[in-house]
Design a protein around this motif. Structure first.
Motif, PDB file in Angstrom:
ATOM      1  N   VAL A  54       0.851  -1.259   0.033  1.00 50.03           N
ATOM      2  CA  VAL A  54      -0.194  -0.119   0.006  1.00 50.03           C
ATOM      3  C   VAL A  54       0.920   1.099  -0.180  1.00 50.03           C
ATOM      4  O   VAL A  54       1.632   1.434   1.026  1.00 50.03           O
ATOM      5  CB  VAL A  54      -0.861  -0.215   1.274  1.00 50.03           C
ATOM      6  N   LEU A  55       0.765   1.896  -1.229  1.00 45.50           N
ATOM      7  CA  LEU A  55       1.771   3.055  -1.190  1.00 45.50           C
ATOM      8  C   LEU A  55       0.573   4.436  -0.982  1.00 45.50           C
ATOM      9  O   LEU A  55       1.194   5.651  -0.867  1.00 45.50           O
ATOM     10  CB  LEU A  55       2.254   3.241  -2.368  1.00 45.50           C
ATOM     11  N   ALA A  56      -0.415   4.297  -1.412  1.00 51.75           N
ATOM     12  CA  ALA A  56      -1.695   5.426  -1.202  1.00 51.75           C
ATOM     13  C   ALA A  56      -1.926   5.637  -0.109  1.00 51.75           C
ATOM     14  O   ALA A  56      -1.912   4.888   1.060  1.00 51.75           O
ATOM     15  CB  ALA A  56      -2.857   4.774  -2.247  1.00 51.75           C
ATOM     16  N   SER A  57      -2.581   6.976   0.117  1.00 53.33           N
ATOM     17  CA  SER A  57      -2.947   7.304   1.411  1.00 53.33           C
ATOM     18  C   SER A  57      -4.629   6.805   1.628  1.00 53.33           C
ATOM     19  O   SER A  57      -5.221   6.656   0.575  1.00 53.33           O
ATOM     20  CB  SER A  57      -2.964   8.943   1.604  1.00 53.33           C
ATOM     21  N   ASP A  58      -5.087   7.051   2.921  1.00 51.71           N
ATOM     22  CA  ASP A  58      -6.483   6.635   2.872  1.00 51.71           C
ATOM     23  C   ASP A  58      -6.896   5.366   2.416  1.00 51.71           C
ATOM     24  O   ASP A  58      -8.061   5.461   1.768  1.00 51.71           O
ATOM     25  CB  ASP A  58      -7.221   7.816   2.426  1.00 51.71           C
ATOM     26  N   PHE A  59      -6.046   4.325   2.605  1.00 54.16           N
ATOM     27  CA  PHE A  59      -6.495   3.011   2.193  1.00 54.16           C
ATOM     28  C   PHE A  59      -7.305   2.293   3.490  1.00 54.16           C
ATOM     29  O   PHE A  59      -6.670   2.384   4.584  1.00 54.16           O
ATOM     30  CB  PHE A  59      -5.250   2.493   1.635  1.00 54.16           C
ATOM     31  N   VAL A  60      -8.127   1.468   2.990  1.00 59.34           N
ATOM     32  CA  VAL A  60      -8.868   0.488   3.962  1.00 59.34           C
ATOM     33  C   VAL A  60      -8.944  -0.897   3.707  1.00 59.34           C
ATOM     34  O   VAL A  60      -9.011  -1.291   2.344  1.00 59.34           O
ATOM     35  CB  VAL A  60     -10.233   1.271   4.409  1.00 59.34           C
ATOM     36  N   GLY A  61      -8.375  -1.904   4.465  1.00 58.43           N
ATOM     37  CA  GLY A  61      -8.591  -3.303   4.064  1.00 58.43           C
ATOM     38  C   GLY A  61      -9.284  -3.782   4.897  1.00 58.43           C
ATOM     39  O   GLY A  61      -9.239  -3.702   6.354  1.00 58.43           O
ATOM     40  N   ARG A  62     -10.495  -4.663   4.553  1.00 59.83           N
ATOM     41  CA  ARG A  62     -11.124  -5.131   5.551  1.00 59.83           C
ATOM     42  C   ARG A  62     -11.364  -6.942   5.018  1.00 59.83           C
ATOM     43  O   ARG A  62     -11.582  -7.277   3.893  1.00 59.83           O
ATOM     44  CB  ARG A  62     -12.694  -4.629   5.338  1.00 59.83           C
ATOM     45  N   TYR A  63     -11.280  -7.802   6.181  1.00 59.96           N
ATOM     46  CA  TYR A  63     -11.819  -9.128   5.967  1.00 59.96           C
ATOM     47  C   TYR A  63     -11.115  -9.784   4.876  1.00 59.96           C
ATOM     48  O   TYR A  63     -11.557 -10.299   3.865  1.00 59.96           O
ATOM     49  CB  TYR A  63     -13.157  -9.139   6.001  1.00 59.96           C
ATOM     50  N   LEU A  64      -9.676  -9.670   4.977  1.00 62.82           N
ATOM     51  CA  LEU A  64      -8.710 -10.195   4.030  1.00 62.82           C
ATOM     52  C   LEU A  64      -7.693 -11.168   4.984  1.00 62.82           C
ATOM     53  O   LEU A  64      -7.121 -10.755   5.709  1.00 62.82           O
ATOM     54  CB  LEU A  64      -8.101  -9.197   3.144  1.00 62.82           C
ATOM     55  N   THR A  65      -7.236 -12.373   4.147  1.00 66.80           N
ATOM     56  CA  THR A  65      -6.154 -12.758   4.511  1.00 66.80           C
ATOM     57  C   THR A  65      -5.187 -12.395   3.403  1.00 66.80           C
ATOM     58  O   THR A  65      -5.248 -12.434   2.307  1.00 66.80           O
ATOM     59  CB  THR A  65      -6.042 -14.479   4.484  1.00 66.80           C
ATOM     60  N   ILE A  66      -3.932 -11.907   3.971  1.00 65.96           N
ATOM     61  CA  ILE A  66      -2.736 -11.696   3.084  1.00 65.96           C
ATOM     62  C   ILE A  66      -1.802 -12.367   3.404  1.00 65.96           C
ATOM     63  O   ILE A  66      -0.991 -12.440   4.580  1.00 65.96           O
ATOM     64  CB  ILE A  66      -2.401 -10.284   3.378  1.00 65.96           C
ATOM     65  N   GLN A  67      -0.847 -13.506   2.865  1.00 59.09           N
ATOM     66  CA  GLN A  67       0.039 -14.323   3.206  1.00 59.09           C
ATOM     67  C   GLN A  67       0.917 -14.708   2.092  1.00 59.09           C
ATOM     68  O   GLN A  67       0.864 -14.789   1.100  1.00 59.09           O
ATOM     69  CB  GLN A  67      -0.881 -15.839   3.488  1.00 59.09           C
ATOM     70  N   ASN A  68       2.060 -14.650   2.684  1.00 62.16           N
ATOM     71  CA  ASN A  68       3.466 -14.670   2.003  1.00 62.16           C
ATOM     72  C   ASN A  68       3.937 -16.413   2.536  1.00 62.16           C
ATOM     73  O   ASN A  68       4.013 -16.801   3.466  1.00 62.16           O
ATOM     74  CB  ASN A  68       4.677 -14.086   2.268  1.00 62.16           C
ATOM     75  N   THR A  69       3.598 -17.244   1.291  1.00 62.18           N
ATOM     76  CA  THR A  69       3.738 -18.807   1.719  1.00 62.18           C
ATOM     77  C   THR A  69       5.362 -19.161   1.769  1.00 62.18           C
ATOM     78  O   THR A  69       5.283 -20.328   1.555  1.00 62.18           O
ATOM     79  CB  THR A  69       2.832 -19.511   0.718  1.00 62.18           C
ATOM     80  N   TYR A  70       6.130 -18.245   1.458  1.00 62.45           N
ATOM     81  CA  TYR A  70       7.361 -18.671   1.230  1.00 62.45           C
ATOM     82  C   TYR A  70       7.977 -19.793   2.388  1.00 62.45           C
ATOM     83  O   TYR A  70       8.740 -20.692   2.424  1.00 62.45           O
ATOM     84  CB  TYR A  70       8.418 -17.758   1.505  1.00 62.45           C
ATOM     85  N   GLY A  71       7.677 -19.265   3.805  1.00 63.66           N
ATOM     86  CA  GLY A  71       8.088 -20.105   5.033  1.00 63.66           C
ATOM     87  C   GLY A  71       9.324 -19.328   5.623  1.00 63.66           C
ATOM     88  O   GLY A  71       9.413 -18.412   5.355  1.00 63.66           O
ATOM     89  N   SER A  72       9.818 -20.448   6.521  1.00 63.04           N
ATOM     90  CA  SER A  72      11.067 -19.544   7.475  1.00 63.04           C
ATOM     91  C   SER A  72      12.252 -19.676   6.883  1.00 63.04           C
ATOM     92  O   SER A  72      12.430 -20.284   5.858  1.00 63.04           O
ATOM     93  CB  SER A  72      10.942 -20.459   8.777  1.00 63.04           C
ATOM     94  N   GLY A  73      13.134 -18.680   7.341  1.00 60.35           N
ATOM     95  CA  GLY A  73      14.438 -18.869   7.137  1.00 60.35           C
ATOM     96  C   GLY A  73      14.879 -17.737   6.131  1.00 60.35           C
ATOM     97  O   GLY A  73      16.111 -17.710   5.899  1.00 60.35           O
ATOM     98  N   ALA A  74      13.951 -16.775   5.985  1.00 57.13           N
ATOM     99  CA  ALA A  74      14.260 -15.678   4.994  1.00 57.13           C
ATOM    100  C   ALA A  74      13.160 -14.502   5.107  1.00 57.13           C
ATOM    101  O   ALA A  74      12.213 -14.831   5.396  1.00 57.13           O
ATOM    102  CB  ALA A  74      14.388 -15.992   3.346  1.00 57.13           C
TER     103      ALA A  74
END
Length: 332
Positions: free
Chosen positions: A116-136
Motif C-alpha cells: 500500500v503506497l496510497a493514502s486513505d486506504f482501508v483493508g477489510r476481512y482479507l487474508t494476506i499471506q506470504n507462503t515462502y516459509g521460514s528462514g528468509a
C-alpha cells in the motif's frame, strides 16, 4: 471612479483565488459516505477477475471513495496500491475465505505480497499471506501510505510479516503471525484488539520498531491485544535507536519471556529506546523480571498512548460507506 475600479478588480481576483483553494482542498474522509463499487470475482461474474486489475481501473489522483468488493477465493497475485490512488477500500466478507497469497523471499521492499503506497486506504476481512516459509525475509504486507486502516484481516508469514513502514495506521481485530521481527517499521500505528501469534521455536521477536530520533512521531501501540505462540518470544527489540513500543491492557501468555525486551546487541540503545507496558495481564505480563531499561508505566505515562489521538485518528478514520453507486471505467 478609478479607485472603485481597482477595488472591484481586487475583489474578483480574491474570489477566484478562494474558489481555487476550496476546489483543491482534500476531501474529508470522515464525511465521505457514498462509494463507487467495483466487484472482483474469479468466476467472471464481477467487474474484474483479479484484484490488481480492479485497482488499476481506479483513476489516478482519485478523490472519491472506491469500494472494491472481493468475492471468496484464493487470489494468487502480488498487489500494489499506487500512491496516486487514494480512498480505496478493499474488502472481502470473511478473512478465512478471501485470501491473497504469493510465495517470495528477498528484500523487504521487494518481497511483499500486498503493498500500500496510497493514502486513505482501508483493508477489510482479507487474508494476506506470504507462503515462502521460514528462514528468509518474506513480507506479507507493506504499508507505506499515510492514513491506512485494516479491520478483521489475517496477515501471515514468518520473518518480517508486516512491514509497517511509514505513515499513520490503525489495525483493529487483526490476526498477525510470524516468527522473527514480524511487526516492524517506523510507522505511527495503533493496534487495537489484535491477536499476535509467534511461530518461533526459540526466542523470536514480535516487534522491531524503527524510530530514529526523539522527535520522530513513530511508534507501535498495542491496546487490548492478545499474545500467544508456539514456544517463546520477546516483545521487541530496537531496529532504530529511538524505537518506541507500548503494550496496554494486553493479555500475554507464557510465550513472552520474563526479560520482555532485547537491545539487539547494542547497549547504547537501552537509554534511547522506549519500551513499556501498562495494565497487561497473563503469565507473560509479570514485570518483576523485565530488563531494567523498560518501563512499567503509570497511568499518566501511559495516557498519551491509550487513544486514537496518538495517530490523529479522529481526523481520518472513516466509517463504512452507507450507499454505493456503479463504477464506470471511462478509460476502457
Amino acid at each position: 471612479m478609478a479607485n472603485r475600479g481597482y477595488v472591484v478588480d481586487f475583489s474578483i481576483v480574491a474570489l477566484c483565488i478562494l474558489v481555487m483553494v476550496v476546489s483543491r482542498a482534500e476531501p474529508d474522509p470522515t464525511k465521505m459516505t457514498t462509494a463507487l463499487l467495483i466487484r472482483v470475482d474469479q468466476s467472471g461474474k464481477g467487474d474484474y477477475p483479479t484484484i490488481q486489475e480492479a485497482i488499476d481501473a481506479v483513476p489516478s489522483n482519485n478523490s472519491e471513495l472506491v469500494y472494491i468488493w472481493v468475492n471468496a477465493g484464493i487470489y494468487t497475485e502480488k498487489v500494489v496500491v499506487p500512491a496516486d490512488k487514494p480512498f480505496i477500500t478493499l474488502s472481502g466478507t470473511n478473512a478465512n475465505e478471501t485470501i491473497i497469497a504469493w510465495k517470495e523471499s528477498g528484500e523487504i521492499y521487494v518481497s511483499p505480497v500486498f503493498t500500500v503506497l496510497a493514502s486513505d486506504f482501508v483493508g477489510r476481512y482479507l487474508t494476506i499471506q506470504n507462503t515462502y516459509g521460514s528462514g528468509a525475509k518474506a513480507v506479507a504486507l507493506r504499508v507505506s501510505g499515510d492514513r491506512a486502516a485494516f479491520y478483521g484481516c489475517r496477515i501471515l508469514s514468518h520473518q518480517d510479516t508486516l512491514l509497517d513502514d511509514i505513515g499513520r495506521h490503525y489495525y483493529r481485530s487483526c490476526y498477525i503471525e510470524g516468527d522473527t521481527d514480524f511487526i516492524f517499521g517506523n510507522a505511527a500505528s495503533l493496534f487495537e484488539k489484535c491477536h499476535l501469534h509467534s511461530l518461533s521455536d526459540g526466542a523470536g521477536a514480535i516487534t522491531a520498531q524503527g524510530r530514529v530520533s526523539p522527535v520522530d512521531t513513530g511508534g507501535f501501540i498495542f491496546l487490548d491485544c492478545k499474545i500467544t505462540g508456539v514456544k517463546t518470544a520477546i516483545l521487541g527489540r530496537p531496529w532504530g535507536a529511538y524505537s518506541r513500543v507500548v503494550f496496554a491492557f494486553t493479555y500475554m501468555s507464557g510465550v513472552v519471556v520474563p526479560q520482555g525486551w532485547d537491545d539487539w546487541g547494542d547497549s547504547s540503545k537501552q537509554s534511547t529506546s522506549y519500551f513499556g507496558q501498562y495494565e497487561c495481564y497473563g503469565a507473560g505480563a509479570i514485570t518483576s523480571k523485565r530488563v531494567g531499561w523498560s518501563h512499567d508505566l503509570t497511568f499518566q505515562e501511559a495516557a498519551p498512548f491509550l487513544t486514537k489521538d496518538f495517530i490523529g485518528g479522529m481526523t481520518w478514520i472513516r466509517p463504512s460507506p452507507r450507499s454505493f453507486k456503479k463504477f464506470s471505467n471511462t478509460t476502457n
